[in-house]
Design a protein around this motif. Structure first.
Motif, PDB file in Angstrom:
ATOM      1  N   GLU A 113     -54.741  13.661 -26.253  1.00  0.00           N
ATOM      2  CA  GLU A 113     -55.299  12.509 -26.156  1.00  0.00           C
ATOM      3  C   GLU A 113     -55.001  11.505 -27.345  1.00  0.00           C
ATOM      4  N   PHE A 114     -55.078  10.389 -27.218  1.00  0.00           N
ATOM      5  CA  PHE A 114     -55.190   9.362 -28.357  1.00  0.00           C
ATOM      6  C   PHE A 114     -56.461   8.683 -28.135  1.00  0.00           C
ATOM      7  N   VAL A 115     -57.176   8.319 -29.250  1.00  0.00           N
ATOM      8  CA  VAL A 115     -58.235   8.003 -29.024  1.00  0.00           C
ATOM      9  C   VAL A 115     -57.999   6.196 -28.632  1.00  0.00           C
ATOM     10  N   GLY A 116     -58.991   5.662 -27.747  1.00  0.00           N
ATOM     11  CA  GLY A 116     -58.637   4.539 -27.457  1.00  0.00           C
ATOM     12  C   GLY A 116     -59.716   4.033 -26.408  1.00  0.00           C
ATOM     13  N   GLY A 117     -59.790   2.682 -25.924  1.00  0.00           N
ATOM     14  CA  GLY A 117     -60.782   2.270 -25.350  1.00  0.00           C
ATOM     15  C   GLY A 117     -62.081   1.877 -26.181  1.00  0.00           C
ATOM     16  N   ARG A 118     -62.944   1.309 -25.722  1.00  0.00           N
ATOM     17  CA  ARG A 118     -64.122   0.716 -26.544  1.00  0.00           C
ATOM     18  C   ARG A 118     -64.640   1.649 -27.409  1.00  0.00           C
ATOM     19  N   LYS A 119     -65.019   2.942 -26.834  1.00  0.00           N
ATOM     20  CA  LYS A 119     -65.587   4.174 -27.516  1.00  0.00           C
ATOM     21  C   LYS A 119     -64.986   4.758 -28.557  1.00  0.00           C
ATOM     22  N   GLY A 120     -63.504   4.851 -27.956  1.00  0.00           N
ATOM     23  CA  GLY A 120     -62.460   5.515 -29.159  1.00  0.00           C
ATOM     24  C   GLY A 120     -62.476   4.520 -30.480  1.00  0.00           C
ATOM     25  N   ASP A 121     -62.373   3.176 -30.038  1.00  0.00           N
ATOM     26  CA  ASP A 121     -62.133   2.186 -31.027  1.00  0.00           C
ATOM     27  C   ASP A 121     -63.360   2.322 -32.137  1.00  0.00           C
ATOM     28  N   ARG A 122     -64.518   2.699 -31.460  1.00  0.00           N
ATOM     29  CA  ARG A 122     -65.548   2.565 -32.342  1.00  0.00           C
ATOM     30  C   ARG A 122     -65.720   3.776 -33.317  1.00  0.00           C
ATOM     31  N   LEU A 123     -65.239   4.851 -32.749  1.00  0.00           N
ATOM     32  CA  LEU A 123     -65.061   6.224 -33.502  1.00  0.00           C
ATOM     33  C   LEU A 123     -64.081   5.838 -34.451  1.00  0.00           C
ATOM     34  N   VAL A 124     -63.132   5.400 -34.453  1.00  0.00           N
ATOM     35  CA  VAL A 124     -62.044   5.131 -35.574  1.00  0.00           C
ATOM     36  C   VAL A 124     -62.296   4.110 -36.675  1.00  0.00           C
ATOM     37  N   SER A 125     -63.367   3.246 -35.975  1.00  0.00           N
ATOM     38  CA  SER A 125     -63.734   2.003 -37.028  1.00  0.00           C
ATOM     39  C   SER A 125     -65.086   2.962 -37.942  1.00  0.00           C
ATOM     40  N   GLN A 126     -65.736   3.794 -37.241  1.00  0.00           N
ATOM     41  CA  GLN A 126     -66.719   4.640 -38.112  1.00  0.00           C
ATOM     42  C   GLN A 126     -65.971   5.557 -39.078  1.00  0.00           C
ATOM     43  N   LEU A 127     -64.871   5.872 -38.784  1.00  0.00           N
ATOM     44  CA  LEU A 127     -64.200   6.851 -39.639  1.00  0.00           C
ATOM     45  C   LEU A 127     -63.535   6.112 -40.801  1.00  0.00           C
ATOM     46  N   LYS A 128     -62.989   5.009 -40.442  1.00  0.00           N
ATOM     47  CA  LYS A 128     -62.594   3.948 -41.552  1.00  0.00           C
ATOM     48  C   LYS A 128     -63.611   3.552 -42.489  1.00  0.00           C
ATOM     49  N   ARG A 129     -64.909   3.299 -41.710  1.00  0.00           N
ATOM     50  CA  ARG A 129     -66.078   2.941 -42.572  1.00  0.00           C
ATOM     51  C   ARG A 129     -66.479   4.165 -43.480  1.00  0.00           C
ATOM     52  N   PHE A 130     -66.437   5.257 -42.981  1.00  0.00           N
ATOM     53  CA  PHE A 130     -66.789   6.377 -44.025  1.00  0.00           C
ATOM     54  C   PHE A 130     -65.618   6.477 -45.015  1.00  0.00           C
ATOM     55  N   LEU A 131     -64.422   6.199 -44.807  1.00  0.00           N
ATOM     56  CA  LEU A 131     -63.557   6.393 -46.072  1.00  0.00           C
ATOM     57  C   LEU A 131     -63.617   5.279 -46.963  1.00  0.00           C
ATOM     58  N   GLU A 132     -64.083   4.074 -46.431  1.00  0.00           N
ATOM     59  CA  GLU A 132     -64.242   2.902 -47.168  1.00  0.00           C
ATOM     60  C   GLU A 132     -65.288   3.110 -48.335  1.00  0.00           C
ATOM     61  N   ASP A 133     -66.522   3.743 -47.678  1.00  0.00           N
ATOM     62  CA  ASP A 133     -67.667   4.004 -48.354  1.00  0.00           C
ATOM     63  C   ASP A 133     -67.387   5.014 -49.781  1.00  0.00           C
TER      64      ASP A 133
END
Ligand code: B12
Length: 428
Positions: A113-133
């Motif tokens: 599976e590729f992450v996608g859709g609204r829920k998937g995008d939110r998870l990706v954003s969350q991981l990117k935010r973790f990395l930025e922090d």
């Protein structure tokens, strides 16, 4: 060049060297027995016990768990989406960490599976935010440390990469810098595991070309990771220790720079690892999950394009061996804590084959000893002793006295009669 070197050189010439770090022709009963250890863990579906690494390991192995496998993924999805996507911050302690979110994304990819859709995008954003922090915590001049670890930072980059999600060059830059100035990784414990995970992230990025401006730096860093891991080989053949060798081999297997030196080192590591398998050193489900892929010639980098149609052998539950000759009797173990005042020392008597956790429990029941743990993907992690919690960048180290750090946690380590175990508060 000895005979082995000459043979490897010849194989290299024939183009076979690139595969030299792969472990092939392992006794299938041995692999199945290893997989069977995971089955009982797949019945544990509480959020605390769900472990995405188990799912990833199984999907990259030559084994499958039938309906249990799909059910496990379903439970992972429910649990991770609920805790990560809910806006309820009241129980923020229970939220998965950056590394756990990354492993969850690897699990999705392991199911093609590729992450996608609204829920998937939110998870990706969350991981990117973790990395930025984490990037912020490391700081502009690289003097700080990630709140989690460079291991989890690497896992985060790897997970985004296998989903073809790009991280900013500046996020990747922090990991590249840490590898280039490896005192940052060396300071911590387990540099081989961390280097291997960083290397897996770099390998993925190199193959996917997601950060073209960093291409040269990635190639150089990969060479450096490989060199450091080879230098960390022990006389027995392990890279770092027995439990870092699976990840190290995953990285070396994905190596784009096969050399004779690499081939020789991998042959030695394979022999050491197979001997450890025979000696049942792999009982912990997380360790098994990192080991299974290499017994199927796979690494986390294969999650770029996983093969979900590959035939896998169905695992049957292990048949009970009723009279597993349990030696009767008791052993004596001395428990020492010097990092507190007054220091503590007490001898405990427990049944033969008790775990260190059993020793701690017994000491707590019968003396002033107190301890606390926290669930983790590797099992119960010792967080406090005698009411003293390990602070940031500190941990309660487990040692066999006088000074040998244990290679297992409290639930897995089984002390011998007469042994003295020390719990020591140290920095990392
Ligand atoms: C980073 C790390 C540490 C850090 C963790 C602190 C932090 N904030 O990150 C420090 C240096 C403190 C540490 C300590 C120990 N570690 Co450690 N650690 C790792 C490493 C490199 C990555 C873990 C990780 O982030 N995983 C990803 C995240 C998503 O999973 P997680 O479960 O949420 O992560 C937490 C747990 O892993 C926990 N943790 C870390 N190590 C260990 C070990 C055990 C046995 C347990 C139960 C939990 C645990 O800390 C993580 C962060 O909260 C792994 C390498 C690997 N191959 O897995 C080794 C590893 C898991 N550790 C290992 C060991 C042996 C230990 C110690 C027991 C060493 C000792 N003699 O004291 C102690 C734990 C003692 C205790 N108090 O219970 C072994 C376990 C082998 C096994 N048979 O299971 C590994 C595989 C390293 C190795 N190659 O030997 N560790």
């Amino acid at each position: 060049m000895g005979c082995l070197g000459a043979l490897l050189f010849l194989l290299g010439g024939l183009g076979a060297l690139a595969r030299i770090c792969e472990i092939t022709e392992v006794d299938s009963t041995l692999v199945e027995r290893l997989g069977q250890h995971l089955l009982p863990w797949m019945d544990r579906l509480s959020p605390e016990q769900l472990n995405p690494s188990i799912y990833v390991g199984l999907r990259l192995s030559s084994l499958q768990a039938g309906a249990k496998e799909a059910h496990y993924l379903h439970s992972l999805k429910l649990s991770y989406q609920q805790s990560l996507l809910s806006n309820d911050n009241s129980d923020s302690e229970a939220k998965p960490s950056m590394g756990q979110l990354a492993l969850y994304l690897l699990a999705l990819r392991a199911n093609c599976e590729f992450v996608g859709g609204r829920k998937g995008d939110r998870l990706v954003s969350q991981l990117k935010r973790f990395l930025e922090d984490e990037k912020g915590a490391i700081g502009h001049n690289h003097q700080g440390h990630p709140h989690t670890s460079y291991y989890q930072y690497s896992l985060g980059i790897l997970a985004l990469c296998v989903h073809q999600k790009r991280v900013h060059d500046s996020v990747l830059g922090k990991l590249l810098y840490a590898v280039e100035h490896e005192q940052h990784l060396q300071q911590g414990h387990f540099p081989v595991d961390t280097l291997a995970m960083a290397g897996l992230a770099f390998s993925c990025l190199k193959l996917s070309n997601l950060n073209p401006n960093q291409r040269n730096r990635i190639t150089v860093a990969l060479g450096r990771v490989q060199e450091k891991i080879l230098k960390a080989q022990t006389p027995e053949g392990h890279f770092g220790n027995v439990y870092s060798t699976p990840l190290a081999l995953q990285l070396l297997m994905a190596s784009l720079r096969p050399t004779v030196e690499l081939g020789t080192a991998c042959l030695k590591a394979k022999a050491a690892l197979l001997a450890s398998l025979q000696h049942k050193a792999f009982q912990n489900p997380l360790m098994i999950s990192q080991m299974l892929p290499i017994l199927n010639q796979k690494s986390y980098v294969d999650l770029i394009s996983p093969d979900c149609e590959a035939p896998r052998v169905l695992l049957e539950p292990a048949t009970e061996t009723p009279s597993q000759t349990q030696v009767p009797g008791f052993i004596h173990v001395t428990l020492k804590v010097s990092s507190i005042s007054p220091s503590y020392r007490h001898s405990v008597s427990v049944p033969v084959s008790s775990s260190l956790e059993d020793v701690l429990k017994k000491a707590q029941e019968h003396s002033r000893f107190r301890y606390g743990t926290q669930a983790s993907l590797s099992g119960p992690y010792l967080t406090s002793v005698m009411g003293k919690k390990a602070g940031e960048r500190e941990f309660w180290q487990l040692l066999r006295a006088p000074d040998t750090p244990l290679l297992q946690g409290i639930a897995d380590y089984r002390p011998r009669d007469g042994e003295a175990i020390e719990l020591r508060l140290v920095g990392w």
